[in-house]
Enzyme design. Structure first.
Site, PDB file in Angstrom:
ATOM      1  N   HIS A   1       1.002 -27.790  11.659  1.00 16.34           N
ATOM      2  CA  HIS A   1       2.358 -28.345  11.835  1.00 16.34           C
ATOM      3  C   HIS A   1       2.350 -29.730  12.473  1.00 16.34           C
ATOM      4  CE1 HIS A   1       3.237 -24.349  10.799  1.00 16.34           C
ATOM      5  NE2 HIS A   1       3.250 -23.813  11.997  1.00 16.34           N
TER       6      HIS A   1
ATOM      7  N   ASP B   1      -3.239 -22.688  16.312  1.00 12.62           N
ATOM      8  CA  ASP B   1      -1.945 -22.213  15.822  1.00 12.62           C
ATOM      9  C   ASP B   1      -1.031 -23.369  15.394  1.00 12.62           C
ATOM     10  OD1 ASP B   1      -0.035 -20.143  15.353  1.00 12.62           O
ATOM     11  OD2 ASP B   1       0.970 -20.634  17.246  1.00 12.62           O
TER      12      ASP B   1
ATOM     13  N   LYS C   1      11.161 -28.072   6.510  1.00 10.21           N
ATOM     14  CA  LYS C   1      12.317 -28.404   7.354  1.00 10.21           C
ATOM     15  C   LYS C   1      12.965 -29.697   6.850  1.00 10.21           C
ATOM     16  CE  LYS C   1      10.234 -26.369  11.522  1.00 10.21           C
ATOM     17  NZ  LYS C   1      11.003 -25.196  11.860  1.00 10.21           N
TER      18      LYS C   1
ATOM     19  N   ARG D   1       0.794  -1.227   0.000  1.00 11.12           N
ATOM     20  CA  ARG D   1       0.000   0.000   0.000  1.00 11.12           C
ATOM     21  C   ARG D   1       0.830   1.283   0.000  1.00 11.12           C
ATOM     22  NH1 ARG D   1      -4.014  -2.514   4.242  1.00 11.12           N
ATOM     23  NH2 ARG D   1      -2.118  -3.697   4.486  1.00 11.12           N
TER      24      ARG D   1
ATOM     25  N   ASP E   1       3.050 -25.083   4.645  1.00 12.96           N
ATOM     26  CA  ASP E   1       3.175 -25.371   6.069  1.00 12.96           C
ATOM     27  C   ASP E   1       4.681 -25.419   6.272  1.00 12.96           C
ATOM     28  OD1 ASP E   1       3.712 -26.776   8.466  1.00 12.96           O
ATOM     29  OD2 ASP E   1       1.682 -27.575   8.425  1.00 12.96           O
ATOM     30  N   HIS E   2       5.240 -24.425   6.950  1.00 10.37           N
ATOM     31  CA  HIS E   2       6.700 -24.313   6.920  1.00 10.37           C
ATOM     32  C   HIS E   2       7.387 -25.502   7.590  1.00 10.37           C
ATOM     33  CE1 HIS E   2       6.424 -22.584  10.997  1.00 10.37           C
ATOM     34  NE2 HIS E   2       7.697 -22.884  11.123  1.00 10.37           N
TER      35      HIS E   2
END
Ligand code: BG6
Length: 506
Positions: free
Chosen positions: A252, A247, A194, A53, A189-190
């Protein structure tokens, strides 16, 4: 550095980042692109277009990206290489809600294609608050930027949270799919980025000795722990709405569980792998409301101390948190998976903030060896401990196997010893933000490490009854664990009822 085999270099493309001025972009995405460039995995015909923005031109954006970049990239930063590559970054001011912005973006991308020789391949990365996901996808579709019919591919990356319950996750999937085909949607999904998580599949399926005993006949139970020592940091408003369950669990933790528990896919084709991951999630026994009360535990940290005596504030004292907040910062649960492989094997999961340490690991406890022959000869009171396999995800990265050995000497004694594999001993440390593989795979069109819509919904289906019961019965005992501990007592009781204990942390 040796030349990269041409077939390994990602195709020419423009990466368009919405939320170009945000933290994720500066700390993770830009350094990840820099690492990929340093590893010669990005083509010469490549560009980055930032959308946000704030009023700025491309020069201003390049300067803002350069500020502090050395620290974000870490080891391996090279100023000359940075200067050369930052010239491929462009900026366009845009309001995510304004259809006009997307028309201007389309024209701008056509100009960038001309300048950089990129053939209309666009990766849209939504590094924005989740409330914009559906809207941006819809506008991209309306501006003709989502369709792949004409020329070039179009892909969109979004990151969790994918909805906040089953209904909103379904609705987000539907909105995205109105503009993009499922195979164009890359949900990150980080945890799947890994190395240690990806290695679980290699470990299970690439070794002849593991898979034959990876089942209920040999395994007693499995524990998954994702413990964090940090509190909510500066994310109070998000966390108050989310809580530890939303969360961490449907994303995860279930990602970890599905890789541990899935059946072997018949190939590493993305959809075959993801079919198996979704299948196993669907085999988890759903919780009845009564089971939510007995098979799950929630907790919230109160004030506590670090091991060296420093005071840690309670959750309700953290900035931005309500003084009577009933948001959970800890979750534990016991799951059973209804498959031939896992019949009767409990899976215990726990995750929490402000725990005694930061560590993520999976512990596979094998069944006891028959004890009779030892019980006659061993010093009385000594137990023969079961074998345990420990998959260390972070911060220490490795795999350990605990087994029993005879203590040298005349008196017969056993001791548990550990055989350890440490990644750094074999492979060294390579600079990584965890996003390199994910961005590279998306550029190459490989969605194996990304979540499919059915996987997301299967995760929420499992969690929804817990949300319902917890929502209907707000916790009255909070806070129920001190900051700097291993969580509430009830989490120990959950295992004690089955005659088990959480693995201690070394
Ligand atoms: C994020 C959660 O998705 O994962 C955070 O929102 C959590 O609350 C983080 O801290 C944990 O990630 P990692 O990679 O540090 O284990």
């Amino acid at each position: 550095m040796t030349e990269t085999e041409p077939s390994l270099i990602a195709p020419p493309a423009v990466v368009v980042i919405f939320g170009a001025g945000g933290d994720l972009t500066k700390r993770k995405l830009i350094p990840a692109l820099f690492h990929l460039k340093s590893q010669k995995l990005l083509p010469d015909s490549f560009a980055l277009v930032g959308v946000d923005r704030v009023e700025m031109d491309s020069d201003g954006y390049r300067q803002s990206l350069s500020g502090g970049i050395e620290g974000f990239v870490g080891e391996g930063f090279d100023q000359a290489r940075w200067d050369e590559n930052v010239s491929k970054a462009y900026y366009i001011q845009g309001d995510f809600k304004d259809p006009e912005s997307y028309l201007r973006l389309r024209e701008f991308l056509a100009e960038v294609d001309e300048m950089q020789g990129t053939p209309g391949n666009y990766l849209f990365y939504l590094a924005t608050p989740p409330s914009f996901f559906g809207e941006i996808a819809t506008h991209l579709g309306q501006a003709g930027l989502a369709g792949e019919q004409e020329n070039g591919w179009r892909r969109i990356i979004i990151e969790k949270p994918f909805g906040r319950d089953l209904a909103s996750a379904r609705s987000l999937n539907q909105t995205l799919q109105q503009s993009f085909q499922e195979q164009q949607i890359y949900r990150i999904d980080h945890y799947l980025g890994k190395e240690t998580v990806q290695n679980i599949m290699t470990y299970r399926f690439g070794n002849g000795t593991i898979e034959p005993i990876w089942n209920h006949r040999y395994i007693d139970h499995i524990q998954i722990t994702v413990a964090e020592s940090l509190g909510v940091e500066n994310r109070a408003s998000y966390y108050e709405e989310a809580g530890a369950l939303r969360d961490m669990v449907p994303n995860h933790i279930l990602a970890l569980l599905s890789i541990i528990a899935m059946e072997p896919p018949n190939s590493f084709d993305a959809d075959r792998v993801r079919d198996e991951q979704t299948k196993v999630l669907r085999c988890i026994q759903p919780f009845t409301p009564e089971q939510v009360l007995t098979q799950t535990v929630r907790g919230q940290y109160g004030e506590g101390r670090t091991p060296d005596g420093v005071r840690l504030p309670g959750y309700r004292e953290e900035p931005g948190i309500a003084a009577d907040s009933t948001t959970e910062t800890f979750v534990a649960m016991r799951l059973m998976i209804d498959t031939w492989r896992w019949a009767g094997v409990p899976f215990y999961l726990r995750t929490g903030k402000r725990m005694l340490g930061r560590y993520t690991e999976v512990m596979v406890q094998y069944r006891h060896a028959p004890n009779r022959m030892f019980s006659d000869s061993l010093v009385s009171g000594q137990n023969v401990e079961p074998n345990r396999l420990i998959l260390r995800i972070q911060p220490q990265e490795g795999i350990g196997l605990e087994f029993n050995a005879k203590v040298p000497g005349t008196i017969p004694r056993l001791n548990t010893v550990e055989m350890n594999f440490d990644y750094s001993d074999y492979f060294g440390d390579s600079p990584s933000t965890g996003y390199e593989t994910l961005i590279y795979d998306c550029l190459c069109g490989d969605p194996t490490l990304f979540k499919r819509s059915d996987n997301i919904e299967a995760g929420w289906e499992l969690v929804q009854p817990v949300l319902d019961v917890w929502g209907a019965l707000p916790a009255r005992s909070f806070p129920n664990y001190p900051a700097g501990s291993w969580g509430p007592e009830q989490a120990d009781t959950l295992l004690a009822r089955d005659g088990k204990v959480w693995k201690g942390i070394k």
